[in-house]
Write an enzyme that holds these catalytic residues in place. Sequence first.
Site, mmCIF file in Angstrom:
data_model
loop_
_atom_site.group_PDB
_atom_site.id
_atom_site.type_symbol
_atom_site.label_atom_id
_atom_site.label_comp_id
_atom_site.label_asym_id
_atom_site.label_seq_id
_atom_site.Cartn_x
_atom_site.Cartn_y
_atom_site.Cartn_z
ATOM 1 N N GLY A 45 0.636 -1.403 0.090
ATOM 2 C CA GLY A 45 -0.136 0.083 0.070
ATOM 3 C C GLY A 45 0.843 1.381 0.045
ATOM 4 N N GLU A 100 4.637 3.474 6.066
ATOM 5 C CA GLU A 100 3.307 2.858 6.196
ATOM 6 C C GLU A 100 2.120 3.616 5.269
ATOM 7 O OE1 GLU A 100 1.603 0.479 6.491
ATOM 8 O OE2 GLU A 100 1.356 -0.562 8.411
ATOM 9 N N ASP A 101 1.297 3.040 4.835
ATOM 10 C CA ASP A 101 0.352 3.632 4.102
ATOM 11 C C ASP A 101 -0.776 4.027 5.231
ATOM 12 O OD1 ASP A 101 -0.515 1.155 4.866
ATOM 13 O OD2 ASP A 101 -1.378 0.767 2.917
ATOM 14 N N ASP A 104 -4.080 1.588 11.507
ATOM 15 C CA ASP A 104 -5.690 1.384 11.897
ATOM 16 C C ASP A 104 -5.676 0.645 13.293
ATOM 17 O OD1 ASP A 104 -8.422 1.033 11.314
ATOM 18 O OD2 ASP A 104 -8.019 -1.109 10.539
ATOM 19 N N GLY A 106 -3.152 -0.890 14.739
ATOM 20 C CA GLY A 106 -1.782 -0.841 15.160
ATOM 21 C C GLY A 106 -1.333 -2.307 15.293
ATOM 22 N N THR A 108 -0.635 -4.826 13.281
ATOM 23 C CA THR A 108 0.523 -5.158 12.101
ATOM 24 C C THR A 108 1.895 -4.284 12.577
ATOM 25 O OG1 THR A 108 -0.986 -5.423 10.536
ATOM 26 C CG2 THR A 108 1.127 -5.224 9.680
ATOM 27 N N LEU A 109 1.637 -3.148 12.688
ATOM 28 C CA LEU A 109 2.813 -2.208 12.838
ATOM 29 C C LEU A 109 3.668 -2.645 14.146
ATOM 30 C CD1 LEU A 109 4.563 0.230 11.953
ATOM 31 C CD2 LEU A 109 3.028 1.613 13.185
ATOM 32 N N LYS A 132 -5.676 6.301 11.791
ATOM 33 C CA LYS A 132 -7.070 6.155 12.100
ATOM 34 C C LYS A 132 -7.073 5.911 13.949
ATOM 35 C CE LYS A 132 -8.754 3.431 8.933
ATOM 36 N NZ LYS A 132 -9.641 2.443 8.289
ATOM 37 N N PHE A 153 -13.058 3.241 5.639
ATOM 38 C CA PHE A 153 -12.296 2.436 4.766
ATOM 39 C C PHE A 153 -12.150 3.216 3.623
ATOM 40 C CE2 PHE A 153 -11.317 -0.561 1.492
ATOM 41 C CZ PHE A 153 -10.446 -1.141 2.354
ATOM 42 N N ASP A 160 -5.934 -0.211 -1.504
ATOM 43 C CA ASP A 160 -6.452 -1.067 -2.276
ATOM 44 C C ASP A 160 -7.903 -1.581 -1.807
ATOM 45 O OD1 ASP A 160 -5.502 -2.923 -0.428
ATOM 46 O OD2 ASP A 160 -6.022 -4.498 -1.915
ATOM 47 N N ARG A 166 -5.620 1.018 -6.390
ATOM 48 C CA ARG A 166 -4.080 1.634 -5.710
ATOM 49 C C ARG A 166 -3.647 2.627 -6.698
ATOM 50 N NH1 ARG A 166 -2.399 -1.785 -1.926
ATOM 51 N NH2 ARG A 166 -2.489 -4.271 -2.033
HETATM 52 P P1 5GP Z 1 -3.757 -2.795 11.450
HETATM 53 O O1 5GP Z 1 -2.894 -3.928 11.766
HETATM 54 O O2 5GP Z 1 -3.353 -1.252 11.382
HETATM 55 O O3 5GP Z 1 -5.090 -2.959 11.766
HETATM 56 O O4 5GP Z 1 -3.696 -2.652 9.605
HETATM 57 C C1 5GP Z 1 -2.983 -1.862 8.700
HETATM 58 C C2 5GP Z 1 -3.049 -2.482 7.508
HETATM 59 O O5 5GP Z 1 -4.461 -2.636 7.181
HETATM 60 C C3 5GP Z 1 -2.815 -1.363 6.444
HETATM 61 O O6 5GP Z 1 -1.279 -1.263 5.986
HETATM 62 C C4 5GP Z 1 -3.697 -1.554 5.451
HETATM 63 O O7 5GP Z 1 -3.138 -2.515 4.566
HETATM 64 C C5 5GP Z 1 -4.838 -2.219 6.009
HETATM 65 N N1 5GP Z 1 -5.857 -1.052 6.225
HETATM 66 C C6 5GP Z 1 -6.238 -0.587 7.272
HETATM 67 N N2 5GP Z 1 -7.300 0.500 7.051
HETATM 68 C C7 5GP Z 1 -7.397 0.490 5.839
HETATM 69 C C8 5GP Z 1 -8.446 1.336 4.963
HETATM 70 O O8 5GP Z 1 -9.138 2.221 5.424
HETATM 71 N N3 5GP Z 1 -8.366 1.043 3.513
HETATM 72 C C9 5GP Z 1 -7.337 0.209 3.202
HETATM 73 N N4 5GP Z 1 -7.332 0.012 1.878
HETATM 74 N N5 5GP Z 1 -6.760 -0.588 4.036
HETATM 75 C C10 5GP Z 1 -6.685 -0.504 5.119
#
Ligand code: 5GP
Length: 177
Positions: A45, A100-101, A104, A106, A108-109, A132, A153, A160, A166
């Site tokens: 992303g 990072e893109d 959300d 947190g 994954t990070l 977010k 979202f 994507d 994308r």
């Molecule tokens: P986390 O582990 O912080 O919940 O997830 C982060 C990943 O979820 C981001 O790198 C992204 O790939 C995906 N993600 C989270 N929110 C969104 C969103 O609003 N739109 C899209 N397209 N991907 C998201």
Amino acid sequence: MTMSRSRIYPMLPFDQIQERVVEMGAQIAADYEGKDLVVIGLLNGVFQFFADLTRNTDLDFDITFMQVASYGGGTESTGEVKILHDLDRSIRGRHALIVEDIVDTGLTLNKVRKLLLDREPASLKVCTLLDKPSRRRVQVPVDYVGFTIEDHFVVGYGLDLDGKYRNLPYVGIYNPA
Ligand code: 5GP
């Protein structure tokens, strides 16, 4: 669900993103001047943001990428992260910046930070285009934030929906209804 561009409501136009990216690049260049910096893009992303950000960061640094897959039931990540593509160089004793893109929950990070901290960088910071905070499930430090957004979202500018959108030059809210 049928996907359609007509369901995308523009939120951040290209010009507004570019203005912010220039500011972020200047800040990063000032913060890391004279340091041995490795900038790590988290694929997929991040690709549009990463190109614009690094182009506007007037320093000499290493660029490398990491691709991880988050396991989840449905739409949310669980924090179980599998490395699909690892860094091609060492960050030991060097200053590392994860780009990072979107942050959300947190989860994954948080996992990626732990993986990279084990490799003993001199410092580890995080830069994200979008944040977010209302969705956060684990506290994770984010040092540079492009835009803080509500719980929507979003797609475009790298982000994507099932692999699509994308390539859009802007960020928009995807409304499935
Ligand atoms: P986390 O582990 O912080 O919940 O997830 C982060 C990943 O979820 C981001 O790198 C992204 O790939 C995906 N993600 C989270 N929110 C969104 C969103 O609003 N739109 C899209 N397209 N991907 C998201």
